[in-house]
Write a protein that holds these residues in place. Sequence first.
Motif, short mmCIF file in Angstrom:
data_model
loop_
_atom_site.label_atom_id
_atom_site.label_comp_id
_atom_site.label_asym_id
_atom_site.label_seq_id
_atom_site.Cartn_x
_atom_site.Cartn_y
_atom_site.Cartn_z
N SER A 26 0.50 -1.30 -0.20
CA SER A 26 0.23 0.21 0.37
C SER A 26 0.95 1.59 -0.22
O SER A 26 0.44 2.73 -0.41
CB SER A 26 -0.72 -0.23 1.54
OG SER A 26 0.05 -0.47 2.11
N GLN A 27 1.76 0.73 0.40
CA GLN A 27 3.20 2.38 0.22
C GLN A 27 3.81 2.83 -0.93
O GLN A 27 3.78 3.81 -0.79
CB GLN A 27 3.97 2.14 1.60
CG GLN A 27 5.13 3.31 1.77
CD GLN A 27 6.22 3.21 2.50
OE1 GLN A 27 6.40 1.67 3.01
NE2 GLN A 27 6.92 4.11 3.22
N TYR A 28 4.06 1.72 -1.37
CA TYR A 28 4.35 1.91 -2.81
C TYR A 28 2.86 1.82 -3.40
O TYR A 28 3.52 3.18 -4.53
CB TYR A 28 4.76 0.66 -3.33
CG TYR A 28 5.39 0.23 -4.60
CD1 TYR A 28 6.71 0.06 -4.38
CD2 TYR A 28 4.74 -0.01 -5.78
CE1 TYR A 28 7.64 0.28 -6.09
CE2 TYR A 28 5.58 0.02 -7.24
CZ TYR A 28 6.90 0.30 -6.90
OH TYR A 28 7.01 0.74 -8.64
N LEU A 29 1.76 1.69 -3.68
CA LEU A 29 0.44 1.80 -4.52
C LEU A 29 0.34 3.78 -4.30
O LEU A 29 0.21 4.31 -4.83
CB LEU A 29 -0.39 1.28 -4.31
CG LEU A 29 -0.99 -0.10 -5.12
CD1 LEU A 29 -1.67 -0.73 -4.27
CD2 LEU A 29 -0.78 -0.05 -6.55
N ARG A 30 0.39 3.69 -2.56
CA ARG A 30 0.44 5.23 -2.52
C ARG A 30 0.95 6.31 -3.26
O ARG A 30 1.06 6.80 -3.80
CB ARG A 30 0.28 5.21 -1.40
CG ARG A 30 -0.55 6.68 -0.90
CD ARG A 30 -0.94 6.50 0.91
NE ARG A 30 -1.89 6.53 0.91
CZ ARG A 30 -2.34 4.87 1.31
NH1 ARG A 30 -0.80 4.28 2.16
NH2 ARG A 30 -3.43 4.18 1.92
N ILE A 31 2.59 6.23 -3.42
CA ILE A 31 3.32 6.59 -4.09
C ILE A 31 3.34 6.55 -5.37
O ILE A 31 3.78 7.97 -6.31
CB ILE A 31 4.83 6.05 -2.87
CG1 ILE A 31 4.59 6.98 -1.88
CG2 ILE A 31 6.07 7.83 -4.10
CD1 ILE A 31 6.15 6.37 -0.81
N VAL A 32 3.74 5.27 -5.98
CA VAL A 32 3.61 5.45 -7.34
C VAL A 32 2.22 6.07 -7.89
O VAL A 32 2.13 6.92 -9.32
CB VAL A 32 3.59 3.88 -7.64
CG1 VAL A 32 3.17 3.92 -9.09
CG2 VAL A 32 5.04 3.63 -7.60
#
Length: 349
Positions: A26-32
Amino acid sequence: MIVIFIFATPVSMAIGASPDTVDYTSQYLRIVSTAIPFLIISNSFSNIIRAEGNAQVAMMGMIIGNLINIVFDPIMILGFGWDVAGAAIATVLGNIFAALFYIHHLLSKKAMLSIHPKYYAAGGGIAAGVLAIGIPASLNSILMSLSNIIVNNIMSHYGDMAVAGLGVAMKVNMIVVMLLIGLGTGIQPILGYCFGSANRTRYVAVLKFSLILAFGMSAVMTVICYCGADPLVHAFLEDADAFTYGMSFARIYIYSGPVIGLMFVFVNAIQSTGAALPALILSISRQGLIYLPVLFLFRSIFDSASMLAAAQPITDYLTTLLSVILFVFTYRKYFPKEAHMAESIPASS
């Protein structure tokens, strides 16, 4: 961007993230997700620039974006210690730089085309023509994401290491797939020019050359990726169980290598004629109409992670056969039967 940013956690769980990995995902998705507008700009503008004949400029934008990503990955992951967030930020920066490069070119005097708002038009069949080919291509991308979500969820029953191995196998397979997608994308405008001028002779010549080149590239890359699966998978995975899954899946996925190039050539050949229905059928077949039934059939028959992975190459062979059938239909129906003066133009022109 807004939807993914807000609902990053439920989206992560929907695509197969486990309780141990959902926070990272979720951290990766939110930034990307913040890079989605720039990703749309870079993808759209690179195709516009390629269509005006500046293939080198389109390629440079992709190279710049990827180089930025590669350079900043180790800096932000290892240097700054940002881990998953660092990888995501590097991806965002790559998309931003690529988009800015394309915008700069289209605003310069070197570009034949302009992105000035005063030239915007949607009438006269323009919007319909864009959507006729754009919607099938979009559906293909959507179904690819959907099928990945489904197979990840099914594979999660075999553990996180199986999911990790499958993800790496897909990345290894993408070395072949992206190279051949590039070939197909490169020939599409050329075939489109030939179709627009009713130059049947040159259209067939370009198609034959592309098919031979695609098969040759497919064969070579298949051998390279199959024999080099060990170091390629090892570059992503260190865990012994994940590595075992990754090796097995990578070699299974690469079985479709010899024919997948032919499929992408036929797909783009069909799209070059503006044949919306055949293009739509193909777009929803590889990762939808054909893949999902094969995947669920294999799941019901076999209790094996390897057999689930085998659903993709089986699908690719079936889709390649379908692409040949649809191309023959499209060529006979949509290509003008009359011989025009354009057909007499030498190939060198």
